[in-house]
Design a protein around this motif. Structure first.
Motif: not given
Length: 417
Positions: A307-309, A304-305, A343, A339-341, A336-337, A301
Motif C-alpha cells: 500500500l505504500h505507493k 504496508r509494502a 484511508n 505513510l500519510n496515505v 500504514m502507520s 509488513h
C-alpha cells in the motif's frame, strides 16, 4: 480433477482426503452440508479410520475436538454464527492449549436480530482467541486452504479457522479442481502430535497458571503466529509445486502495481470488487485490489509494502465494531502507520445485503473525488434510520428497533433473496 460441485461438498471431500481421525458434528446453517457429507462418507466406508461423533451442541463439538486432539488424533469440526459464540470458551481453550484443530466457519451474521445470511461478525468475534484465521475468496481457495491448514496447524501445534462465506460459497455450485488422494498425501504427512495424553507417560494438559508465568505462555502463542507469517508463504509455494496452482498465502494483489486507489477486502466480495476494478480500468481509473487471506496472523509488513505507493486506500469490510467502526481497517491503519496515505473504512454487506458493482462504482468515484467520509456505510437507508431515531426522541416507549424498522419498510418478516 475438475468437477461441478457445491462448495460445502467440495470442502467435505477435501477434508476426507486429509484423513481426519475424529469429526465432531453439530448442525447449524450454513455449514451443515459439510458435516452431513462427512457423516455420509464415514457411514458408507468411503472415509475410513475416522470416528464421526454427533454432539449435543457447538460447545460440545469444540470440547470433543479438544479431547480428541489432546489424545493425538487429527480433529476437525465446523460451525457458524451463534454456534461460534456458543463454543467461544472452548475456542479459547483450544488455542491456549496449543491443539492443532482445524475448523470451518461458514460465515454468517450474529443476532439479534436473527439473520442467517453472510457477514463476518462471527469470525471477528474470535479474532483475539489465538486461532489462525484464513478467509477464502472462492470455493477453490476454500478447499485448498483446508489442506494447508492441517499442515500448518500440526507443524506449529496451533488451531486454524478456515472461513468461507455462508451461502455465497457454501451453497454455490461451481467448477473446482478437486485434488487426488495421492496429492494430498504427498503434501500432508501423517499426524505426529507435539503433545498427547498417554496413560503410559502421564502429563497434565491445561494446568493452572498464575501471574508468574501467564504472560510468557500467552507470548509464546503470539510467537507461533509470527512463525506462521514466515511459514504460510512457504507452504503456499510447496502447495503450488504439488497441486500446480497458486492459492492461499498471506494476501494477493490485483492490478495494484500502478494503482492510485487500492481497495482492501477479504472473502468472496473480492470477485465483485475485481470485476468493478476491471470496468473502471477500462475507463482510465488507476485502481487496484489487495485481498487479505490471512487475517490472523495479520501480515502487517506485507500489507504496508503493498500500500505504500497508493494515494488513497479504501477498506471494505463485512463486519462492524460497534462504537468505533472498522475491524479490518484498524489493522490496515496500523500497517500504514506513518505513510500519510488517506484511508477510508466502508462497512458493507451486513446481514447478507448485496454489494453490487453499481454501488462500488459510485463508492470508488467518490473516494477519487475526495467526497468519501472516513467511515461510510454502503447503501445504508438513512430515511429508515432517521425515522427510528426521531421515534426514540419523541416517544419513551418506542418499542423494539428491528420490528419498528420492518414495519416502516412494509414487511413483517425479513425477506431472503
Amino acid at each position: 480433477m475438475l468437477k461441478q460441485i457445491e462448495g460445502s461438498r467440495a470442502v467435505a471431500e477435501t477434508i476426507a482426503m486429509c484423513r481426519p481421525e475424529v469429526v465432531c458434528a453439530y448442525p447449524i446453517t450454513p455449514q451443515t452440508h459439510i458435516v452431513e457429507a462427512l457423516g455420509e462418507m464415514v457411514k458408507s466406508g468411503k472415509l475410513t479410520g475416522c470416528e464421526f461423533i454427533n454432539v449435543e451442541s457447538e460447545f460440545a463439538a469444540m470440547s470433543v475436538s479438544i479431547g480428541a486432539s489432546a489424545t493425538g488424533a487429527r480433529a476437525y469440526t465446523a460451525t457458524a454464527s451463534q454456534g461460534v459464540l456458543f463454543m467461544s470458551e472452548a475456542i479459547y481453550n483450544a488455542s491456549g492449549l496449543g491443539l492443532p484443530i482445524v475448523m470451518t466457519v461458514a460465515n454468517r451474521a450474529i443476532g439479534a436480530p436473527i439473520n442467517i445470511l453472510n457477514d463476518y461478525s462471527d469470525a471477528m468475534s474470535q479474532r483475539d482467541s489465538g486461532w489462525m484465521q484464513w478467509f477464502a475468496e472462492t470455493n477453490q481457495e476454500a478447499l485448498d486452504l483446508h489442506i494447508q491448514a492441517f499442515r500448518l496447524a500440526e507443524e506449529l501445534s496451533l488451531p486454524v479457522m478456515v472461513c468461507m462465506d455462508g451461502f455465497i460459497l457454501t451453497h454455490a455450485y461451481e467448477q473446482v479442481d478437486l485434488p487426488t488422494q495421492q496429492q494430498v498425501d504427498a503434501y500432508l504427512p501423517s499426524y505426529e502430535p507435539r503433545q498427547s495424553l498417554d496413560p503410559r507417560e502421564p502429563v497434565s494438559i491445561g494446568a493452572m497458571v498464575g501471574p508468574e508465568a501467564f504472560m510468557e505462555v500467552r507470548y509464546l502463542a503470539h510467537a507461533k503466529h509470527m512463525q506462521a507469517l514466515e511459514r504460510i508463504p512457504q507452504l503456499a509455494a510447496e502447495f503450488k509445486q504439488v497441486f500446480g496452482r497458486d492459492t492461499g498465502g498471506l494476501m494477493h494483489t490485483y492490478r495494484a502495481e500502478d494503482a492510485e486507489t487500492i481497495v482492501v477486502s477479504m472473502g468472496s466480495v473480492l470477485g465483485t470488487i475485481k470485476d468493478t476494478v476491471d470496468e473502471m480500468r477500462d475507463d482510465g481509473h488507476q485502481i487496484g485490489v489487495l485481498g487479505i487471506t490471512s487475517f490472523r496472523p495479520f501480515p502487517l509488513h506485507s500489507v504496508r509494502a503493498a500500500l505504500h505507493k497508493a494515494r488513497r486506500v479504501v477498506v471494505l469490510e463485512k463486519s462492524l465494531a460497534v462504537g468505533i467502526g472498522g475491524i479490518l481497517s484498524t489493522d490496515v491503519r496500523i500497517a500504514m502507520s506513518g505513510l500519510n496515505v488517506p484511508n477510508y473504512t466502508v462497512v458493507a454487506g451486513l446481514g447478507g445485503r448485496a454489494i453490487t458493482r453499481k454501488s462500488l462504482h459510485n463508492l470508488f468515484r467518490k473516494v477519487e473525488q475526495g467526497l468519501l467520509e472516513p467511515l461510510t456505510f454502503l447503501d445504508l437507508d438513512w430515511n429508515v434510520v432517521n425515522k427510528q431515531l426521531a421515534r426514540e426522541r419523541s416517544v419513551r416507549r418506542s418499542g423494539p428497533v428491528a420490528e419498528n424498522i420492518l414495519r416502516d419498510i412494509g414487511t413483517v418478516a425479513s425477506k431472503i433473496p
